[in-house]
Design a protein around this motif. Structure first.
Motif, PDB file in Angstrom:
ATOM      1  N   VAL A 253      48.809  27.641  30.040  1.00  0.00           N
ATOM      2  CA  VAL A 253      49.104  27.175  31.381  1.00  0.00           C
ATOM      3  C   VAL A 253      50.564  27.939  31.557  1.00  0.00           C
ATOM      4  N   THR A 254      50.577  28.991  32.264  1.00  0.00           N
ATOM      5  CA  THR A 254      51.680  29.785  32.433  1.00  0.00           C
ATOM      6  C   THR A 254      52.318  29.915  34.038  1.00  0.00           C
ATOM      7  N   GLU A 267      44.488  30.175  31.939  1.00  0.00           N
ATOM      8  CA  GLU A 267      43.798  30.950  31.265  1.00  0.00           C
ATOM      9  C   GLU A 267      42.807  30.490  30.304  1.00  0.00           C
ATOM     10  N   THR A 268      41.526  30.759  30.313  1.00  0.00           N
ATOM     11  CA  THR A 268      40.616  30.430  29.192  1.00  0.00           C
ATOM     12  C   THR A 268      40.015  31.489  28.489  1.00  0.00           C
ATOM     13  N   SER A 269      39.931  31.510  27.081  1.00  0.00           N
ATOM     14  CA  SER A 269      39.446  32.507  26.389  1.00  0.00           C
ATOM     15  C   SER A 269      38.428  32.226  25.253  1.00  0.00           C
ATOM     16  N   THR A 432      33.337  39.874  20.983  1.00  0.00           N
ATOM     17  CA  THR A 432      34.467  40.390  21.279  1.00  0.00           C
ATOM     18  C   THR A 432      35.474  39.667  22.197  1.00  0.00           C
ATOM     19  N   PRO A 433      36.694  39.402  22.022  1.00  0.00           N
ATOM     20  CA  PRO A 433      37.552  38.368  22.495  1.00  0.00           C
ATOM     21  C   PRO A 433      37.695  38.722  24.271  1.00  0.00           C
ATOM     22  N   ARG A 434      37.472  37.767  25.031  1.00  0.00           N
ATOM     23  CA  ARG A 434      37.798  38.032  26.240  1.00  0.00           C
ATOM     24  C   ARG A 434      38.511  36.683  26.944  1.00  0.00           C
ATOM     25  N   SER A 435      39.063  37.000  28.234  1.00  0.00           N
ATOM     26  CA  SER A 435      39.901  35.722  28.647  1.00  0.00           C
ATOM     27  C   SER A 435      39.864  35.896  30.261  1.00  0.00           C
ATOM     28  N   TYR A 436      39.947  34.968  30.812  1.00  0.00           N
ATOM     29  CA  TYR A 436      39.653  34.625  32.429  1.00  0.00           C
ATOM     30  C   TYR A 436      40.718  33.870  32.848  1.00  0.00           C
ATOM     31  N   ASP A 437      41.121  34.230  34.051  1.00  0.00           N
ATOM     32  CA  ASP A 437      42.288  33.450  34.915  1.00  0.00           C
ATOM     33  C   ASP A 437      41.591  32.687  36.160  1.00  0.00           C
ATOM     34  N   GLN A 438      42.226  31.507  36.222  1.00  0.00           N
ATOM     35  CA  GLN A 438      42.370  30.848  37.479  1.00  0.00           C
ATOM     36  C   GLN A 438      43.763  30.851  38.131  1.00  0.00           C
TER      37      GLN A 438
END
Length: 477
Positions: A253-254, A267-269, A432-438
């Motif tokens: 949480v940034t 961010e969720t990864s 493969t690592p991945r990340s999503y933003d809200q």
């Protein structure tokens, strides 16, 4: 079947939150208004259901008739009723008692005239959602039994209101109410110097001071002591909802500055396993929010920030309290949930709003009502949900999204939450690592007052114009 699976997962969210919380006569009417309007294709008919010089509430009942030769989408029509406020500080509230087109398809917002006159300094603007449909040539809307009252419920004076007609107890053409079609005046005449296409203040009329929570999320990071001091908790405990074995990572949480505003990012990864999955959530420590208006500006994402796409992701803004016992009737939850890649049996992006009465986890039984839209909602969106003593109403970007019935009203206060999490790992099998933003721009709650989306926008604008980044005057409990 999708609903059952989905509800099981959301019930887990409830459990997780529990853990985390530990007139006088009118002047002569203009003689040209009716003829000009007929040529443009619209006529407004009016009658009053409250004819006294003063009243508990003003009751302008309206019909809009299409006198043209082509069909008119009602979403392109705006109608204005002009009146004089009892005082400069008086606030008003709109309501729809009954309408052929459905009250859920009719909105009412208040505005201030740029050029006040002796009998008008405000207006009530009536607009229609796409759900109201179109008017064929010769057709009308049927009854719209509308009303408005002072926010303090004191009697209002209407004998000096421009659009009021005490003698109009049966429907008839009324040029003192204007109609716009596609932004062009199609009927009526506004009070002097205030044509509907003239520059005026937007329909805002924010409410008088009352208990509110506003947060612009102006923090340095998840360890900023201001977060806890302002009543928030960044979740770090384990548990549902979502992928088994996942953690809730507070460091994801940034906060950053965008276009002059502080924005919170969740961010969720994942790398395709439970152990590699990190969810995020922030929630109020207090469960003290019940009736009123809830609003947030949220940026949903269809694509990951990095890595392969396809995960069954849930991006949310919701209120909730704890389930004290299976099927307890004092449970409450009100959700905005966006699934960019589908999930819960849905193949593609979908937005849900759901109002909960209660549930039983085992064997599963749920009592709720939902609305949905199967389309992309990538980007910034203004989310508003209002709760009064009769209904729960959801709006997205100022447009009515759904109304849910009185059976789903809250009996106890709730917390306010944002989270982002993965339903499962079935949408994308890659490691493969991945990340999503809200992202979240702000959150607002106004206790016991139902605001229109325009009023929400105006109130947020006032906070920002004043440089106020946080206020919480909502009493505990």
């Amino acid at each position: 079947m999708r609903k059952i699976d989905r509800s099981r997962l959301r019930s887990a969210a409830a459990a997780a939150v529990t853990v985390a919380l530990g007139c006088t006569a009118l002047a002569a009417l203009p003689s040209t208004a009716g003829a000009a309007a007929a040529a443009d294709g619209l006529v407004v008919q009016y009658r009053t259901s409250a004819s006294g010089a003063t009243a508990d509430q003003s009751e302008p009942w309206l019909k809009v008739r299409n006198t043209g030769s082509t069909s008119v989408p009602l979403s392109n029509v705006k109608v204005r009723y002009y009146f004089k406020a009892d005082s400069a500080s008086t606030a008003y509230r709109f309501a729809c008692s009954w309408a052929v087109k459905g009250c859920g398809n009719i909105t009412g917002t208040f505005g201030t005239l740029a050029n006040p006159t002796a009998d008008a300094d405000r207006y009530l603007e009536i607009a229609f959602t796409s759900g109201a449909g179109s008017l064929a040539p010769g057709a009308d809307t049927g009854d719209m039994q509308l009303r408005f009252h002072r926010a303090d419920w004191q009697s209002l004076r209407q004998s000096d209101d421009y659009s009021f007609g005490a003698e109009r107890t049966a429907y008839g053409d009324w040029p003192r109410i204007t109609a716009q079609l596609g932004g062009v005046t199609a009927w009526g005449e506004a009070p002097g110097g205030n044509g509907p296409t003239d520059p005026t203040d937007p329909p805002t009329d924010p409410p008088a001071d009352g208990p509110r929570l506003f947060d612009d999320f102006n923090y340095s990071g998840h360890t900023d002591p201001g977060i806890a001091a302002h009543g928030w908790s960044v979740r770090s405990n384990s548990g549902g909802p979502g992928v088994p074995g996942a953690v809730w990572a507070p460091e994801n949480v940034t906060f950053s500055s965008q276009s002059g505003n502080s924005v919170m990012n969740l961010e969720t990864s994942t790398a395709g396993t439970g152990a590699s999955t990190e969810h995020t959530e922030i929630l109020t420590q207090a469960t003290k929010f019940r009736n009123g208006t809830y609003a947030a500006r949220v940026k949903f994402s269809d694509a990951p920030r990095s890595g392969p796409d396809g995960d069954h992701l849930v991006q949310t803004f919701f209120t909730i309290n704890d389930l004290k016992a299976p099927m307890a009737d004092d449970y409450a939850e009100y959700d905005f949930e966006y699934l960019p890649n589908g999930g819960w049996g849905e193949p593609a992006n979908i937005l849900y709003t759901t109002s909960w009465e209660t549930y039983r986890p085992d064997p599963w039984e749920a009592v709720n009502q939902h609305s949905e839209a199967r389309q992309s909602y990538a980007g910034w969106h203004d989310l508003v949900v209002t709760i009064d003593n009769s209904a729960i109403t959801y709006y997205v970007d100022g447009q009515h999204f759904g109304t849910h019935g009185a059976a789903y009203l809250p009996e106890r206060p709730m917390s306010i939450n944002f989270n982002q999490w993965l339903i499962d790992l079935a949408g994308q099998s890659s490691t493969t690592p991945r990340s999503y933003d809200q992202q979240v721009d702000y959150v607002l709650h106004v206790k016991d007052q139902v605001l229109s989306p325009a009023q929400v926008s105006a109130l947020v604008g006032q906070y920002r114009a004043a440089g106020t980044t946080f206020q919480d005057t909502v009493p505990a409990g």
